[in-house]
Design a protein around this motif. Structure first.
Motif, PDB file in Angstrom:
ATOM      1  N   ALA A   1       0.836  -1.203   0.000  1.00 30.50           N
ATOM      2  CA  ALA A   1       0.000   0.000   0.000  1.00 30.50           C
ATOM      3  C   ALA A   1       0.870   1.252   0.000  1.00 30.50           C
ATOM      4  O   ALA A   1       0.574   2.239  -0.706  1.00 30.50           O
ATOM      5  CB  ALA A   1      -0.926  -0.011   1.216  1.00 30.50           C
ATOM      6  N   THR A   2       1.944   1.241   0.771  1.00 30.71           N
ATOM      7  CA  THR A   2       2.860   2.385   0.816  1.00 30.71           C
ATOM      8  C   THR A   2       3.498   2.630  -0.549  1.00 30.71           C
ATOM      9  O   THR A   2       3.571   3.767  -1.035  1.00 30.71           O
ATOM     10  CB  THR A   2       3.943   2.147   1.871  1.00 30.71           C
ATOM     11  OG1 THR A   2       3.335   2.064   3.164  1.00 30.71           O
ATOM     12  CG2 THR A   2       4.967   3.278   1.874  1.00 30.71           C
ATOM     13  N   LEU A   3       3.948   1.560  -1.189  1.00 27.67           N
ATOM     14  CA  LEU A   3       4.586   1.707  -2.501  1.00 27.67           C
ATOM     15  C   LEU A   3       3.599   2.198  -3.547  1.00 27.67           C
ATOM     16  O   LEU A   3       3.957   2.987  -4.432  1.00 27.67           O
ATOM     17  CB  LEU A   3       5.214   0.376  -2.919  1.00 27.67           C
ATOM     18  CG  LEU A   3       6.517   0.032  -2.194  1.00 27.67           C
ATOM     19  CD1 LEU A   3       6.838  -1.454  -2.340  1.00 27.67           C
ATOM     20  CD2 LEU A   3       7.672   0.882  -2.714  1.00 27.67           C
ATOM     21  N   GLU A   4       2.357   1.750  -3.447  1.00 29.78           N
ATOM     22  CA  GLU A   4       1.346   2.226  -4.400  1.00 29.78           C
ATOM     23  C   GLU A   4       1.136   3.727  -4.242  1.00 29.78           C
ATOM     24  O   GLU A   4       1.025   4.460  -5.233  1.00 29.78           O
ATOM     25  CB  GLU A   4       0.040   1.465  -4.182  1.00 29.78           C
ATOM     26  CG  GLU A   4      -1.019   1.718  -5.258  1.00 29.78           C
ATOM     27  CD  GLU A   4      -1.857   2.962  -4.978  1.00 29.78           C
ATOM     28  OE1 GLU A   4      -2.352   3.573  -5.944  1.00 29.78           O
ATOM     29  OE2 GLU A   4      -2.011   3.331  -3.792  1.00 29.78           O
ATOM     30  N   ARG A   5       1.107   4.212  -3.010  1.00 35.00           N
ATOM     31  CA  ARG A   5       0.968   5.651  -2.772  1.00 35.00           C
ATOM     32  C   ARG A   5       2.179   6.413  -3.296  1.00 35.00           C
ATOM     33  O   ARG A   5       2.055   7.517  -3.826  1.00 35.00           O
ATOM     34  CB  ARG A   5       0.788   5.931  -1.275  1.00 35.00           C
ATOM     35  CG  ARG A   5      -0.516   5.393  -0.699  1.00 35.00           C
ATOM     36  CD  ARG A   5      -0.722   5.883   0.720  1.00 35.00           C
ATOM     37  NE  ARG A   5      -1.830   5.162   1.346  1.00 35.00           N
ATOM     38  CZ  ARG A   5      -1.688   4.238   2.291  1.00 35.00           C
ATOM     39  NH1 ARG A   5      -0.469   3.915   2.723  1.00 35.00           N
ATOM     40  NH2 ARG A   5      -2.730   3.640   2.822  1.00 35.00           N
ATOM     41  N   MET A   6       3.360   5.816  -3.141  1.00 36.87           N
ATOM     42  CA  MET A   6       4.565   6.466  -3.655  1.00 36.87           C
ATOM     43  C   MET A   6       4.518   6.588  -5.177  1.00 36.87           C
ATOM     44  O   MET A   6       4.926   7.601  -5.750  1.00 36.87           O
ATOM     45  CB  MET A   6       5.803   5.689  -3.215  1.00 36.87           C
ATOM     46  CG  MET A   6       6.026   5.718  -1.715  1.00 36.87           C
ATOM     47  SD  MET A   6       7.372   4.643  -1.164  1.00 36.87           S
ATOM     48  CE  MET A   6       8.801   5.679  -1.474  1.00 36.87           C
TER      49      MET A   6
END
Length: 225
Positions: free
Chosen positions: A88-93
């Motif tokens: 989820a964090t990488l998708e936001r990045m």
């Protein structure tokens, strides 16, 4: 059964590494598009974001399936929980990289960055890309000493954002309304990227030790872009 389970875990790990690579490329290319006023590069970043999204969906589906079928405990459970949060964090990045590219595209053929702000943003971009690259190494190698370097780099990104905002406050009349809006957003995007990189390495700290580096810190889990 256990061999299949660990094979699935390896696949999830490989997908997280691939997401890191794509996010690093997205942020690097978006920054180049911003600094060099390169429309084709901005368009490429925007079009490629879907591949990051697809990897997140695949990781989440695999992780949820393993949680449901295998009822993992201890380290295996932490691996799956961490994978869900990191994807989820990488998708936001990836989304933040796309947002930077969208600003570059919207202002083309004019530069989005005034000359007075270019070097600060160039440095923010360098620090951000390096932070993502090191976060990938932390994920692959579980190197908590390197994780500490990611946190140090994030502090410099925060300082640069504050310097840009102070300049806007001090010299606001020298900027157009559009420039103030763009610079405010861009500063926030890079600051969020730095925080997300910290969140990634702290998740590895959780995976290795069973506890977060600082559970009271908002950078442990960054929910807003």
């Amino acid at each position: 059964m256990r061999e299949a389970f660990h094979s699935d875990l390896q696949t999830i790990g490989a997908h997280l590494t691939r997401m890191c690579t794509l996010v690093e490329s997205a942020v690097a290319d978006a920054s180049a598009a911003l600094l060099e006023v390169d429309l084709s590069l901005a368009e490429r970043v925007i079009a490629a974001d879907v591949h990051i999204d697809e990897l997140q969906v695949d990781i989440d589906e695999r992780a949820v399936d393993l949680l449901a079928r295998q009822s993992p405990v201890a380290t295996d459970l932490r691996v799956l929980v961490s994978a869900l949060r990191m994807s989820a964090t990488l998708e936001r990045m990836g989304d933040l990289g796309e947002h930077i590219a969208l600003i570059a595209r919207r202002r083309h053929p004019e530069p989005a960055l005034p000359e007075a702000d270019r070097e600060d943003f160039r440095r923010m971009a360098e620090l951000t890309v390096a932070g993502i690259r090191d976060a990938q190494r932390v994920i692959e190698e579980r190197d908590l000493a390197l994780a500490a370097e990611v946190e140090k780099r994030d502090a410099e990104i925060d300082d640069l954002m504050q310097r840009i905002y102070a300049r806007l406050d001090r010299d606001g009349s020298a900027y157009t309304t559009a420039q103030v809006t763009d610079l405010t957003l861009l500063g926030r995007f890079y600051e969020r990227l730095g925080d997300h990189a910290v969140s990634l390495v702290r998740r590895i700290g959780f995976l290795v030790t069973g506890t977060t580096v600082d559970p009271r810190s908002s950078a442990t889990d960054v929910d807003d872009i």
